[in-house]
Design an enzyme around this catalytic site. Structure first.
Site, PDB file in Angstrom:
ATOM      1  N   LYS A 148       0.821  -1.217   0.000  1.00  0.00           N
ATOM      2  CA  LYS A 148       0.000   0.000   0.000  1.00  0.00           C
ATOM      3  C   LYS A 148       0.855   1.269   0.000  1.00  0.00           C
ATOM      4  O   LYS A 148       0.614   2.175  -0.801  1.00  0.00           O
ATOM      5  CB  LYS A 148      -0.937  -0.021   1.215  1.00  0.00           C
ATOM      6  N   TRP A 201       7.039  -0.988  -7.613  1.00  0.00           N
ATOM      7  CA  TRP A 201       8.151  -1.475  -6.790  1.00  0.00           C
ATOM      8  C   TRP A 201       9.400  -1.661  -7.653  1.00  0.00           C
ATOM      9  O   TRP A 201      10.486  -1.241  -7.269  1.00  0.00           O
ATOM     10  CB  TRP A 201       7.769  -2.801  -6.122  1.00  0.00           C
ATOM     11  N   LYS A 230       6.773  -6.180  11.128  1.00  0.00           N
ATOM     12  CA  LYS A 230       6.249  -5.521   9.943  1.00  0.00           C
ATOM     13  C   LYS A 230       7.322  -4.770   9.158  1.00  0.00           C
ATOM     14  O   LYS A 230       7.265  -4.645   7.944  1.00  0.00           O
ATOM     15  CB  LYS A 230       5.129  -4.553  10.347  1.00  0.00           C
ATOM     16  N   PHE A 275      -3.726  -0.222   6.882  1.00  0.00           N
ATOM     17  CA  PHE A 275      -4.318  -1.552   6.742  1.00  0.00           C
ATOM     18  C   PHE A 275      -5.419  -1.563   5.676  1.00  0.00           C
ATOM     19  O   PHE A 275      -5.386  -0.788   4.738  1.00  0.00           O
ATOM     20  CB  PHE A 275      -4.814  -2.073   8.092  1.00  0.00           C
ATOM     21  N   PHE A 292       3.249  -9.275  -9.445  1.00  0.00           N
ATOM     22  CA  PHE A 292       4.420 -10.077  -9.097  1.00  0.00           C
ATOM     23  C   PHE A 292       4.807 -10.931 -10.298  1.00  0.00           C
ATOM     24  O   PHE A 292       3.950 -11.274 -11.139  1.00  0.00           O
ATOM     25  CB  PHE A 292       4.116 -10.978  -7.890  1.00  0.00           C
ATOM     26  N   ALA A 335      -3.790   1.998  12.674  1.00  0.00           N
ATOM     27  CA  ALA A 335      -5.126   1.898  12.091  1.00  0.00           C
ATOM     28  C   ALA A 335      -5.951   0.780  12.707  1.00  0.00           C
ATOM     29  O   ALA A 335      -7.173   0.817  12.636  1.00  0.00           O
ATOM     30  CB  ALA A 335      -5.025   1.687  10.587  1.00  0.00           C
ATOM     31  N   ARG A 379       1.898   8.666   6.828  1.00  0.00           N
ATOM     32  CA  ARG A 379       2.121   8.622   8.267  1.00  0.00           C
ATOM     33  C   ARG A 379       3.599   8.413   8.562  1.00  0.00           C
ATOM     34  O   ARG A 379       4.350   7.896   7.739  1.00  0.00           O
ATOM     35  CB  ARG A 379       1.327   7.469   8.887  1.00  0.00           C
ATOM     36  N   THR A 389       4.012   1.511  -0.822  1.00  0.00           N
ATOM     37  CA  THR A 389       4.768   1.489  -2.076  1.00  0.00           C
ATOM     38  C   THR A 389       3.905   2.017  -3.220  1.00  0.00           C
ATOM     39  O   THR A 389       4.363   2.808  -4.057  1.00  0.00           O
ATOM     40  CB  THR A 389       5.243   0.060  -2.380  1.00  0.00           C
TER      41      THR A 389
END
Length: 556
Positions: free
Chosen positions: A71, A409, A105, A301, A381, A273, A94, A73
């Site tokens: 998210k 990415w 994480k 999230f 991917f 969140a 954030r 990224t």
């Protein structure tokens, strides 16, 4: 392929004064924290107050899985893609918490060629905002206990103290504590505990405050305890709102950095969140909207948490009007939501994907309930097959959402061109009719029921006896006319993290309610959600190091 930190450390950053100049902010308006970080003076927002706002784009996601969604990224990559298309763009994110950064994480600066930099600084101490919030929070804790020790003139009932201490680290050992032990000179013994700083009401207040005056007023409204007559005791009663604001006088100013492709990035505030409201500061978002034509922001999230609270809390308070919601998904994550084996995600599995896509559909429908059009970003991917991508696209288009492949990415802004074009087309041709989901004046239980029914798809809500008693207390005290901040697992639209995909036939259980009167909302804790996370068996901190030249490694 280089690691995220290696890519970030090889970035060609511009001096932050040049980044600021590109959006009309002069060096005199900056408070520099080295060459590549700065805080923006309040005078800029005051000067631009009458300027029109740019277009606000929210990036949200499906419920997170072990496969990752990307998210942040995507947020960074979309901002870079819009800039490549010649749009005056800024992003608003954030600030990361040290707890996740040192835990499982990792950081929150994006990844690959779609990152904000300097990545190490942002993920660690940055400009000290979280430290200031922690200090202000714990100063209040000290004042509260000192007041009781010094005679308790406010008749505080020590059994009904609601203000806990805070620390910006995952530390399960201090979730529940006893303070005041060791004799009379050490205070009055009582039960206490710690929440992680990003769950602190001080963090929420800083992120919702419009300016320093609003900050002080909100701090003064914080309820810390109840007296022997069961009436609330506030920070104003303890007379330390001014002192807390003094500790936050620099933290309240938005931070300005840049992406790998030199797009301006405002990174300010970082409430969790799954516990708090999950959005960066109102000040940073509103400032970005004044200096850019397109602002890409995110909410933490999945859309059931971050986006719901972004719309119902942040947009309600700040008067924001988002134009489009981008929902990030991956074929891998959707297969996990369809009960695929995590070890076989690189194998085509259309049956699992078809089941898992229901999770994405749930979130698209939720965005439409707010009157906001949705665009799905499929974070691609290498192992994704054409059949899998086609299945996702067909499902989304059936319920009225554009779909675009994203490779930000691996390719940065260039990999987000299709997504950027889909977003621009949506803004131009699908007007947003944004409105909050409920009237804040509705009864507490009805507001929670609306969220559970419309966003989670629950059949209803069960309240524990403690929660029922708290509802009656809040009604009596006049705390009931505020929005709801749901504290819930991020892994499922339900309050049970094991229910993946799009579960049906379930109810939400609200076990506890807390008032965040300064922030302006009521927190409803559901399921087993905790306000102080723990560290994993092998914390990320074990891999982080720094060499003799100060170069950091292992951070991700």
């Amino acid at each position: 392929m280089k690691s995220d930190i290696e890519i970030a450390q090889s970035a060609d950053m511009l001096p932050i004064v040049e980044i600021a100049r590109s959006i009309g902010i002069s060096e005199d308006d900056l408070e520099l924290y080295g060459k590549y970080k700065a805080k923006v003076a309040p005078a800029v927002a005051e000067r631009l107050a009458q300027e029109p706002d740019g277009h606000l784009i929210l990036v949200t996601a499906i419920n997170p899985t072990a496969a990752g969604e990307g998210k942040t990224t995507t947020t960074v990559g979309l901002g870079q893609a819009l800039a490549k298309l010649g749009k005056k763009t800024a992003i608003a994110l954030r600030e990361p918490s040290l707890g996740p950064s040192m835990g499982v994480k990792g950081g929150a600066a994006g990844g690959g060629f779609s990152q904000v930099v300097p990545m190490e600084d942002i993920n660690l101490h940055f400009t000290g905002d979280l430290h200031a919030i922690t200090t202000a929070h714990n100063m209040l804790s000290a004042i509260l206990d000192n007041h009781i020790h010094q005679g308790n003139a406010l008749s505080i009932d020590t059994r009904r103290i609601t203000w806990r201490r805070a620390m910006d680290m995952n530390d399960r050992a201090i979730r529940q504590t006893i303070v005041g032990l060791g004799g009379k000179n050490n205070g009055v013994p009582r039960e206490d505990g710690f929440d992680i700083t990003v769950a602190s009401e001080v963090m929420a207040i800083l992120c919702l405050a419009l300016d320093i005056s609003d900050l002080k007023e909100r701090l003064g409204r914080i309820v810390v305890a109840y007296n022997n007559d069961r009436l609330p005791i506030t920070v104003a009663d303890l007379k330390v709102a001014g002192a807390m604001a003094a500790l936050l006088k620099d933290a309240i100013k938005p931070n300005l950095v840049q992406t790998l492709e030199n797009v301006p990035a405002f990174i300010h505030g970082g409430p969790f969140a799954n516990i708090a409201h999950g959005c960066n500061s109102v000040q940073a978002t509103k400032l970005a909207l004044k200096v850019a034509d397109y602002v890409v922001t995110e909410a933490g999230f999945g859309a059931d948490l971050g986006a719901e609270k972004f719309f119902n809390i942040k947009c309600r308070f700040a008067g924001l009007k988002p134009k489009v919601a981008v929902i990030v998904a991956t074929a891998r994550a959707l297969k996990l939501h369809g009960n695929a084996d995590v070890k076989n995600l690189n194998t085509e599995n259309l049956a699992a994907l078809k089941l898992g896509v229901a999770n994405l559909e749930r979130h698209i429908e939720s965005m439409h309930k707010f009157g906001v059009p949705a665009v799905v970003a499929i974070n691609r991917f290498p192992a994704d097959t054409e059949a899998e991508l086609a299945l996702i696209a067909e499902s989304c288009q059936k319920i009225g959402a554009k779909v675009a492949l994203s490779e930000v990415w691996a390719k940065g802004g260039e990999g987000g061109q299709a997504l950027a074009e889909a977003v621009l087309d949506t803004i131009a041709n699908e007007p947003s009719n944004f409105k909050p989901l409920y009237d804040a004046a509705l009864p507490i239980k009805e507001k929670i029921a609306i969220i559970a029914r419309e966003i989670y798809g629950a059949d209803g809500v069960d309240f524990t006896k403690e929660a029922e008693n708290t509802v009656r207390q809040f009604n009596k005290l006049g705390f009931d006319k505020m929005p709801i901040c749901m504290a819930k697992t991020q892994y499922s639209v339900s309050d049970d993290p094991s229910l993946l995909g799009r579960p049906r036939g379930f109810k939400i259980t609200v076990r506890e309610l807390r008032v965040s009167r300064g922030a302006g909302f009521i927190v409803a804790l559901t399921g087993d959600i905790m306000t102080m996370p723990g560290l994993p068996k092998e914390p990320a901190a074990e891999k982080i190091d720094v060499d003799a030249d100060g170069k950091i490694s292992g951070l991700f």
